[in-house]
Design a protein around this motif. Structure first.
Motif, short mmCIF file in Angstrom:
data_model
loop_
_atom_site.label_atom_id
_atom_site.label_comp_id
_atom_site.label_asym_id
_atom_site.label_seq_id
_atom_site.Cartn_x
_atom_site.Cartn_y
_atom_site.Cartn_z
N PHE A 1 0.92 -1.21 -0.07
CA PHE A 1 -0.12 0.08 -0.01
C PHE A 1 1.03 1.29 0.09
N ASP A 2 2.09 1.06 0.32
CA ASP A 2 2.96 2.34 0.05
C ASP A 2 3.86 2.28 -0.88
N ASP A 3 3.79 1.20 -1.83
CA ASP A 3 4.63 1.21 -2.82
C ASP A 3 3.67 0.71 -4.14
N PHE A 4 3.12 1.63 -4.50
CA PHE A 4 2.24 1.39 -5.49
C PHE A 4 2.27 2.42 -6.96
N ILE A 5 1.63 2.04 -8.01
CA ILE A 5 1.60 2.97 -9.08
C ILE A 5 0.15 3.25 -9.60
N THR A 6 0.01 4.29 -9.99
CA THR A 6 -1.43 4.37 -10.41
C THR A 6 -1.64 4.72 -11.82
N VAL A 7 -2.38 3.83 -12.50
CA VAL A 7 -2.55 3.75 -14.04
C VAL A 7 -3.72 4.25 -14.35
N ILE A 8 -3.60 5.32 -15.44
CA ILE A 8 -4.79 5.97 -15.66
C ILE A 8 -5.40 5.48 -17.21
N THR A 9 -6.36 5.09 -16.92
CA THR A 9 -7.02 4.19 -18.42
C THR A 9 -8.22 5.05 -19.02
N LYS A 10 -8.70 4.51 -20.13
CA LYS A 10 -9.89 5.27 -20.54
C LYS A 10 -11.14 4.97 -19.56
N LEU A 11 -11.17 4.02 -18.45
CA LEU A 11 -12.06 3.92 -17.82
C LEU A 11 -11.83 4.45 -16.32
N GLY A 12 -10.64 4.92 -16.15
CA GLY A 12 -10.44 5.66 -14.87
C GLY A 12 -9.21 5.27 -14.32
N LYS A 13 -8.98 5.50 -12.97
CA LYS A 13 -7.62 4.83 -12.32
C LYS A 13 -7.70 3.55 -11.77
N LEU A 14 -6.65 2.98 -11.69
CA LEU A 14 -6.40 1.89 -10.90
C LEU A 14 -4.99 1.72 -10.22
N LYS A 15 -5.09 1.08 -9.23
CA LYS A 15 -3.83 1.10 -8.24
C LYS A 15 -3.28 -0.25 -8.54
N ILE A 16 -1.94 -0.39 -8.85
CA ILE A 16 -1.47 -1.72 -8.98
C ILE A 16 -0.07 -1.59 -8.00
N SER A 17 0.50 -2.84 -7.54
CA SER A 17 1.64 -2.91 -7.19
C SER A 17 2.82 -2.50 -7.95
N SER A 18 3.99 -2.15 -6.99
CA SER A 18 5.11 -1.37 -7.96
C SER A 18 5.59 -2.59 -8.89
N LEU A 19 6.15 -2.28 -10.15
CA LEU A 19 6.58 -3.22 -10.99
C LEU A 19 7.58 -4.04 -10.47
N GLU A 20 8.58 -3.38 -9.66
CA GLU A 20 9.77 -4.10 -9.18
C GLU A 20 9.34 -5.18 -8.16
N LYS A 21 8.13 -4.97 -7.43
CA LYS A 21 7.71 -5.84 -6.83
C LYS A 21 7.27 -7.12 -7.47
N GLN A 22 6.22 -6.65 -8.47
CA GLN A 22 5.75 -7.81 -9.36
C GLN A 22 6.87 -8.68 -9.95
N VAL A 23 8.00 -8.18 -10.48
CA VAL A 23 9.02 -8.61 -10.99
C VAL A 23 9.50 -9.73 -10.08
N ALA A 24 9.84 -9.07 -8.77
CA ALA A 24 10.64 -9.97 -7.60
C ALA A 24 9.61 -11.05 -7.27
N PHE A 25 8.46 -10.98 -7.01
CA PHE A 25 7.58 -12.11 -6.68
C PHE A 25 7.45 -13.04 -7.81
#
Lengths: 191, 46
Positions: free
Chosen positions: A126-150
């Motif tokens: 919850f402290d290391d996230f990315i906001t993605v802005i799309t045509k439908l609105g915003k989404l909060k996703i986990s940081s890319l580095e954390k995704q890669v590591a997991f």
């Protein structure tokens, strides 16, 4: 897609049925608690050539009364819980660290797999996230580095390794390799 | 874009394709790659 700043990405993609499903659920969920989407859908959002049967998501812990409000809102908007129709039982699953799944009425897939964070590594999402802005609105996703590591060092299935590769190629110039290494070490220590 | 290199086995072949597609996504507009991805995803969620 472009980085607006280091924590925000603008994504001008075509909206899929999966994206619509995600936004339908998130637009209800975010009225009651904070969330961060993790795992496969993150790679899919950024173009990975596959679909998925579930969208994994951490939600911030909420008390039972708040959860009842969330649950009822989901039910009133055609969702149901695959694990139980007893709200108390669903909440108990979450409190005990299990994930619960919600799908749309008369369907099994796709579904949302929601869980409360169970340790510091999860909480930190919850402290290391990315906001993605799309045509439908915003989404909060986990940081890319954390995704890669997991995916690369913990989950390690063929699908996960391919997801990690996709993210690594796509965001080569943006990924913080030291941060990936930090998560790798934390995973070795905590999991 | 470089040409797609066949792998020595199924695993390597898949990984080569994943890298190739990711490179395509990276070097083409969101509209371009997402139109192709949409066909794949939507066809599985009929």
């Amino acid at each position: 897609m472009e980085f607006i700043d280091k924590d925000t990405i603008n994504l001008d993609k075509e909206i899929t049925k999966l994206d619509k499903f995600v936004f339908k659920f998130i637009n209800i969920l975010k009225k009651y608690t904070d969330y961060v989407i993790i795992s496969g859908y993150v790679a899919i959002l950024f173009g990975r050539a596959r679909s998925t049967e579930d969208i994994d998501i951490f939600i911030k812990k909420i008390d039972k009364n708040k959860f009842v409000e969330l649950y009822n809102d989901l039910i009133n908007n055609t969702f149901y819980c695959l694990n139980s129709s007893d709200i108390k039982e669903v909440y108990d699953y979450l409190i005990k660290g299990s994930a619960v799944r919600f799908a749309e009425k008369d369907k099994i897939i796709p579904n949302f797999e929601i869980k409360f964070p169970k340790d510091l590594l999860d909480e930190e999402t919850f402290d290391d996230f990315i906001t993605v802005i799309t045509k439908l609105g915003k989404l909060k996703i986990s940081s890319l580095e954390k995704q890669v590591a997991f995916k690369k060092y913990y989950l390690k299935s063929g699908k996960d390794l391919e997801d990690a590769e996709h993210i690594e190629v796509l965001f080569k110039e943006h990924l913080d390799k030291e941060k990936i290494f930090k998560y790798k070490k934390l995973l070795e220590e905590l999991r | 874009m470089n040409k797609l290199k066949p792998g020595k086995n199924n695993k390597e072949d898949r990984l080569n394709f994943v890298k190739y597609w990711a490179e395509y996504v990276k070097t083409h507009s969101d509209e371009d790659w997402s139109k192709q991805q949409k066909i794949l995803i939507d066809s599985q969620l009929e």
